[in-house]
Design a protein around this motif. Sequence first.
Motif, PDB file in Angstrom:
ATOM      1  N   GLY A  13       1.147  -1.538  -0.123  1.00 46.46           N
ATOM      2  CA  GLY A  13      -0.013  -0.104   0.079  1.00 46.46           C
ATOM      3  C   GLY A  13       1.295   1.187   0.049  1.00 46.46           C
ATOM      4  N   SER A  17      -0.093   4.071   5.630  1.00 45.30           N
ATOM      5  CA  SER A  17      -1.411   3.197   5.114  1.00 45.30           C
ATOM      6  C   SER A  17      -1.260   2.617   5.932  1.00 45.30           C
ATOM      7  N   ARG A  19       0.799  -0.536   6.603  1.00 48.63           N
ATOM      8  CA  ARG A  19       0.997  -1.638   6.769  1.00 48.63           C
ATOM      9  C   ARG A  19       1.598  -2.252   6.518  1.00 48.63           C
ATOM     10  N   VAL A 216      -4.891   1.022   2.214  1.00 49.49           N
ATOM     11  CA  VAL A 216      -6.052   2.106   1.731  1.00 49.49           C
ATOM     12  C   VAL A 216      -5.976   2.580   3.208  1.00 49.49           C
ATOM     13  N   ASP A 217      -5.464   3.833   3.455  1.00 44.87           N
ATOM     14  CA  ASP A 217      -5.906   4.211   4.350  1.00 44.87           C
ATOM     15  C   ASP A 217      -7.472   5.264   4.396  1.00 44.87           C
ATOM     16  N   ALA A 220      -6.939   8.897   3.607  1.00 45.46           N
ATOM     17  CA  ALA A 220      -6.462   9.271   2.826  1.00 45.46           C
ATOM     18  C   ALA A 220      -7.425  10.306   1.488  1.00 45.46           C
ATOM     19  N   ALA A 224      -5.789   8.942  -2.680  1.00 45.49           N
ATOM     20  CA  ALA A 224      -5.425   7.858  -2.420  1.00 45.49           C
ATOM     21  C   ALA A 224      -6.307   6.876  -3.173  1.00 45.49           C
ATOM     22  N   ASN A 248      -7.888   0.605   5.349  1.00 45.39           N
ATOM     23  CA  ASN A 248      -7.447   0.788   7.243  1.00 45.39           C
ATOM     24  C   ASN A 248      -8.186   2.421   7.852  1.00 45.39           C
TER      25      ASN A 248
END
Length: 403
Positions: A13, A17, A19, A216-217, A220, A224, A248
């Motif tokens: 990611g 993020s 990961r 993925v955040d 974001a 993103a 996430n």
Amino acid sequence: MAAAGPSTVLVTGGGGSGRSTLAAATARLAAESGLRTLLLAADDPHRTLDRLLGAELRPEPAELCPGLFAARLDQQAAFRDAAERLLGRAKPLFDLLGVEPLDRDEISALPGAAHLALLDALRTRSAWDAVVVDAPPVAELLAALALPKQLDRYLARLLPDEQRQAARALRPMLAAFAGVPMPADWLFEARAWAAAELAAIRTVVDAPGTTVRLVVDAAAGPQAAAALRSARAGLALHGARVESVTVNRLLPDGEDPFLASLHQAQQRQLAALEREWDVPVHPVAHLGREPQGWADLAALAAPDALRLAPASGQPVAGPAGWPVEDLLGTEERVLVWRIPLPGAERGELDLVRRGDEMLLAVGPYRRTLLLPSALRRCTVAGAALRDGELGVRFAPDPRLWPR
């Protein structure tokens, strides 16, 4: 899952993020389910996993809790090991030239050593039921996964197998002309050895149990989502199998108007991803703090969003599996090569035909494809992108196509 073969999950990611944290939580959950699991830190320059797990990860796997082992890639050691194997094969050339080969301590890692270290680690996964890799961002991960195919292609171009017999026949004449023995045999033997090494790595990369988990955040925003869409196209171009998408740090709903607005925006983004992707999209809640320690890892994995999916048993869909549609009997009189590129956008595509190969680029991701045999006798007549599929049209070349 262990009976079906090792499972390798590449958790990737964008930067920030989460990961690394989700890779650790995934590995912990896999170990708790009875799988002998290795957590591999392949892209953790700030040693986030060390602080999270409360242990200093080293190149040799260490057991952190029952069934869960962890290790950190050593790029220098992996590069030196590979260089020693290669230099050992090149010893006849050094002897011929009167050159002393480098000692191990003189070898320093070159750019790209991280890719080599990751591939070498994946090849040795057979000792584990599951390997969870804290992998680099998508672009770097794909560069590593594509490396064996690229090197094999270069070897085939530089030292084609069919030239070995010719080299053997010409060797006495060349030796007499040059005044030195010609190292044809060991050169082609080294090429065969390198091809076997690359094939072993490709077997692991293309195995049904090797999948990619995208992180993925949730905070974001649209940028993103756009990067994730581009990554999806790049992964499809290289035949990487996406297991799931993890969103996430989702905020809970609340009475505070500001947090409620962010929560609603994140839920809309989550719903859009669920509509767009044909793989599971898993939400992971924000803990309200930076995760730290085993209790937080357990909390992240509590909804089972991070549980490993069973291997599909299907090979990776590469160029050999992309269909060629025969429309020669219709008014169009073309062959259409259908290439799945979900997430691709028309403005990001670039297509160049070079002999029997086609260079295809989707944004920052590029791949050189060997054309199917029938298409090598055709000229490119156009291309169109519709519903996540690129259709490249080929018209028969009258000079090469039999009547």
